[in-house]
Design an enzyme around this catalytic site. Structure first.
Site, PDB file in Angstrom:
ATOM      1  CB  THR A   1      -1.910 -13.244  -1.647  1.00 30.85           C
ATOM      2  OG1 THR A   1      -1.867 -12.070  -2.449  1.00 30.85           O
ATOM      3  CG2 THR A   1      -0.814 -13.210  -0.607  1.00 30.85           C
TER       4      THR A   1
ATOM      5  CG  HIS B   1     -13.733 -37.765  27.833  1.00 30.52           C
ATOM      6  ND1 HIS B   1     -12.993 -36.733  28.371  1.00 30.52           N
ATOM      7  CD2 HIS B   1     -13.284 -38.912  28.429  1.00 30.52           C
ATOM      8  CE1 HIS B   1     -12.156 -37.229  29.261  1.00 30.52           C
ATOM      9  NE2 HIS B   1     -12.302 -38.553  29.310  1.00 30.52           N
TER      10      HIS B   1
HETATM   11  P1  FAD Z   1      -5.333 -11.814  -3.024  1.00 25.71           P
HETATM   12  O1  FAD Z   1      -5.271 -13.187  -2.524  1.00 25.71           O
HETATM   13  O2  FAD Z   1      -4.158 -10.931  -2.832  1.00 25.71           O
HETATM   14  O3  FAD Z   1      -5.679 -11.917  -4.571  1.00 25.71           O
HETATM   15  C1  FAD Z   1      -5.716 -10.802  -5.409  1.00 25.71           C
HETATM   16  C2  FAD Z   1      -5.469 -11.244  -6.836  1.00 25.71           C
HETATM   17  O4  FAD Z   1      -5.719 -10.152  -7.706  1.00 25.71           O
HETATM   18  C3  FAD Z   1      -4.042 -11.691  -7.085  1.00 25.71           C
HETATM   19  O5  FAD Z   1      -4.033 -12.974  -7.640  1.00 25.71           O
HETATM   20  C4  FAD Z   1      -3.480 -10.647  -8.052  1.00 25.71           C
HETATM   21  O6  FAD Z   1      -2.577 -11.206  -8.974  1.00 25.71           O
HETATM   22  C5  FAD Z   1      -4.750 -10.172  -8.742  1.00 25.71           C
HETATM   23  N1  FAD Z   1      -4.672  -8.823  -9.294  1.00 25.71           N
HETATM   24  C6  FAD Z   1      -4.291  -7.683  -8.667  1.00 25.71           C
HETATM   25  N2  FAD Z   1      -4.423  -6.623  -9.482  1.00 25.71           N
HETATM   26  C7  FAD Z   1      -4.904  -7.100 -10.652  1.00 25.71           C
HETATM   27  C8  FAD Z   1      -5.257  -6.493 -11.885  1.00 25.71           C
HETATM   28  N3  FAD Z   1      -5.180  -5.165 -12.063  1.00 25.71           N
HETATM   29  N4  FAD Z   1      -5.684  -7.296 -12.884  1.00 25.71           N
HETATM   30  C9  FAD Z   1      -5.786  -8.626 -12.719  1.00 25.71           C
HETATM   31  N5  FAD Z   1      -5.478  -9.266 -11.565  1.00 25.71           N
HETATM   32  C10 FAD Z   1      -5.047  -8.490 -10.542  1.00 25.71           C
HETATM   33  N6  FAD Z   1      -4.821 -15.444   5.553  1.00 25.71           N
HETATM   34  C11 FAD Z   1      -5.509 -16.367   6.270  1.00 25.71           C
HETATM   35  O7  FAD Z   1      -6.729 -16.219   6.426  1.00 25.71           O
HETATM   36  N7  FAD Z   1      -4.896 -17.456   6.825  1.00 25.71           N
HETATM   37  C12 FAD Z   1      -3.559 -17.660   6.700  1.00 25.71           C
HETATM   38  O8  FAD Z   1      -3.033 -18.636   7.214  1.00 25.71           O
HETATM   39  C13 FAD Z   1      -2.799 -16.705   5.958  1.00 25.71           C
HETATM   40  N8  FAD Z   1      -1.478 -16.866   5.794  1.00 25.71           N
HETATM   41  C14 FAD Z   1      -0.771 -15.976   5.037  1.00 25.71           C
HETATM   42  C15 FAD Z   1       0.594 -16.183   4.863  1.00 25.71           C
HETATM   43  C16 FAD Z   1       1.337 -15.296   4.105  1.00 25.71           C
HETATM   44  C17 FAD Z   1       2.817 -15.546   3.911  1.00 25.71           C
HETATM   45  C18 FAD Z   1       0.689 -14.200   3.454  1.00 25.71           C
HETATM   46  C19 FAD Z   1       1.447 -13.260   2.585  1.00 25.71           C
HETATM   47  C20 FAD Z   1      -0.664 -13.988   3.613  1.00 25.71           C
HETATM   48  C21 FAD Z   1      -1.403 -14.878   4.415  1.00 25.71           C
HETATM   49  N9  FAD Z   1      -2.782 -14.686   4.632  1.00 25.71           N
HETATM   50  C22 FAD Z   1      -3.483 -15.604   5.384  1.00 25.71           C
HETATM   51  C23 FAD Z   1      -3.514 -13.534   4.059  1.00 25.71           C
HETATM   52  C24 FAD Z   1      -4.282 -13.962   2.810  1.00 25.71           C
HETATM   53  O9  FAD Z   1      -3.375 -14.478   1.855  1.00 25.71           O
HETATM   54  C25 FAD Z   1      -5.029 -12.771   2.230  1.00 25.71           C
HETATM   55  O10 FAD Z   1      -5.840 -12.199   3.235  1.00 25.71           O
HETATM   56  C26 FAD Z   1      -5.917 -13.190   1.074  1.00 25.71           C
HETATM   57  O11 FAD Z   1      -5.152 -13.772   0.044  1.00 25.71           O
HETATM   58  C27 FAD Z   1      -6.689 -12.006   0.512  1.00 25.71           C
HETATM   59  O12 FAD Z   1      -7.495 -12.429  -0.530  1.00 25.71           O
HETATM   60  P2  FAD Z   1      -7.936 -11.440  -1.712  1.00 25.71           P
HETATM   61  O13 FAD Z   1      -8.754 -12.270  -2.627  1.00 25.71           O
HETATM   62  O14 FAD Z   1      -8.501 -10.216  -1.146  1.00 25.71           O
HETATM   63  O15 FAD Z   1      -6.563 -11.006  -2.431  1.00 25.71           O
END
Ligand code: FAD
Length: 417
Positions: A41, A396
């Protein structure tokens, strides 16, 4: 049948960072990711594209507002060029992860992972069966769509589509005043949209239909939910909690000791850097039997203008927990650098323990306050006192001097106020 020391499911900032760290620690690592591009994401449809748009539109907005010492005429927004820049930034970042995977010898399986048992995972699309000593679930989150919201991806959209509107909407309604809604609302407002942000859903909902008729587009940004669909958790003997999160212990282990879970799919703030730090802590725990993550030192930033940022306890939390504290506050308007920048709005507040002087929280609003709070996070991480931060030399003129002065205010008294 592939066998790994560690199998990571999901290549977001949680999963991909964990995979790299595990490879550095000598583990044989495989990663299953259902999307073609790595990065999750955050890199594909979250942090990176939203910041590409926020950074560029901030400059456009500054010019629109009027630059100090310059008159600009005939400003035109080139939306296709702006979106192309954003897509290029995303591509550079996601390809960067591919490169790092190759460099670290990490095997990649493209497809949807589903548990067949506690040890075995199937990649649905390819039929590959994978086995591993440890499995890390890092499947992240998805937009929360309330039952009343008829998201069609065109007029009523989630944050993903709101990153790529083909034209600037005349009127945009953002449902949800959280970080994502505010940031994307700001982007389109800077480009000329009239933006209305609806908060307090329970009160606003009854009038919702009427309001939606009045907008060109509606962005539904009421939060995100943990994503475990199709993962077959039940086959591994794991049940999500009442909010759909995977329950984990302090070492990020699920109830099955060799299966860990991190990031948006577990408890805690949905932040990319929190997911990454958990990824590192989880694999270090697997490899070495110990690891530590200081959740109090995890900062959060809202990249609006002015920015809003915080790390550690809020004043409300300290009050509720009965922790004695003192407050030091310093305004941007008293900073030479902020005045030079024409950015005098805002303040930074340092909360320190009333008796020990240890810094418990730092919060602020103002230009680039997120960058300044990196230092505050480090101070909390190293368990520094307000006196430590107040006595540390700062260059500064600089915005971080506002933090130093706020720390001095908490410890004894500021110089420049
Ligand atoms: P994710 O990044 O969601 O990754 C999970 C991955 O698992 C995905 O690629 C998905 O395709 C994959 N997946 C899921 N199920 C399966 C499966 N069964 N088999 C194979 N693959 C699978 N956070 C910040 O810290 N700073 C920011 O500025 C910020 N801005 C954001 C802006 C927006 C518009 C959004 C939507 C979110 C933002 N976030 C931000 C939040 C941040 O994106 C998430 O907290 C972060 O991506 C979480 O990481 P993760 O690895 O847990 O999951």
């Amino acid at each position: 049948m592939y066998s790994y020391d560690l199998l990571v499911i999901g290549a977001g900032p949680g999963g991909y960072v964990a995979a790299i760290r595990a490879a550095q620690l000598g583990m044989k690592v495989g990663v299953v990711e259902k999307e073609k591009a790595l990065g999750g994401t955050c890199l594909r449809v979250g942090c990176i594209p939203s910041k590409a748009l926020l950074e560029t539109t901030e400059r456009i907005y500054e010019v629109k507002k009027g630059l100090i010492g310059a008159r600009v005429q005939g400003l035109e927004v080139d939306l296709p060029a702006l979106l192309a820049h954003k897509d290029k930034v995303v591509q550079a970042n996601t390809q960067g992860i591919e490169f790092l995977f190759k460099k670290n010898g990490i095997a990649r399986h493209q497809g949807t992972a589903r548990f067949l048992s506690e040890r075995k995972v199937l990649v649905e699309e390819t039929g590959e069966e994978l086995e591993a000593r440890f499995i890390l679930i890092a499947t992240g989150s998805a937009p929360l769509i309330p039952p009343w919201a008829e998201v069609d991806g065109e007029r009523v959209v989630t944050s993903t589509e709101a990153l790529s509107f083909p034209e600037v909407p005349g009127r945009l309604i953002v449902v949800g005043g959280g970080v994502i809604g505010l940031e994307l609302g700001v982007v389109w407002h800077r480009l000329g949209a009239e933006v209305t942000i609806l908060e307090y859903l329970d009160r606003i909902l009854p009038t919702m239909d009427g309001e939606v008729l009045e907008a060109d587009r509606v962005l539904v940004a009421v939060g995100r939910r943990p994503y475990t669909e199709g993962l077959g958790l039940e086959n591994a003997g794991i049940a999500p909690d009442e909010r759909g999160r995977i329950p984990v212990d302090e070492h990020l282990r699920t109830r099955v000791p060799h299966i860990y879970a991190i990031g948006d799919v577990v408890r805690g703030p949905m932040l990319a850097h929190k997911a990454s730090e958990e990824g590192i802590a989880a694999v270090e725990h697997m490899a070495k039997g110990f690891a530590h993550l200081d959740y109090q030192a995890i900062p959060s930033v809202v990249y609006t203008h002015p920015e809003v940022a915080g790390v550690g306890h809020t004043e409300e939390e300290l009050k509720a927990q009965g922790i004695p504290y003192k407050v030091g506050k310093f305004p941007y308007s008293a900073s030479g650098r902020a005045r030079a920048m024409g950015e005098t709005e805002g303040f930074i507040k340092v909360l320190a323990h009333a008796k020990t002087d240890r810094i418990l929280g730092v919060h602020g609003i103002g230009a680039r306050v997120g960058d300044i709070l990196t230092e505050a996070a480090l101070a909390i991480f190293f368990k520094a006192s307000a006196e430590d931060l107040g006595r540390a030399p700062h260059h500064h003129p600089s915005l971080p001097e506002i933090l130093k002065e706020a720390a001095l205010a908490a410890w004894d008294r500021p110089i420049h106020l």
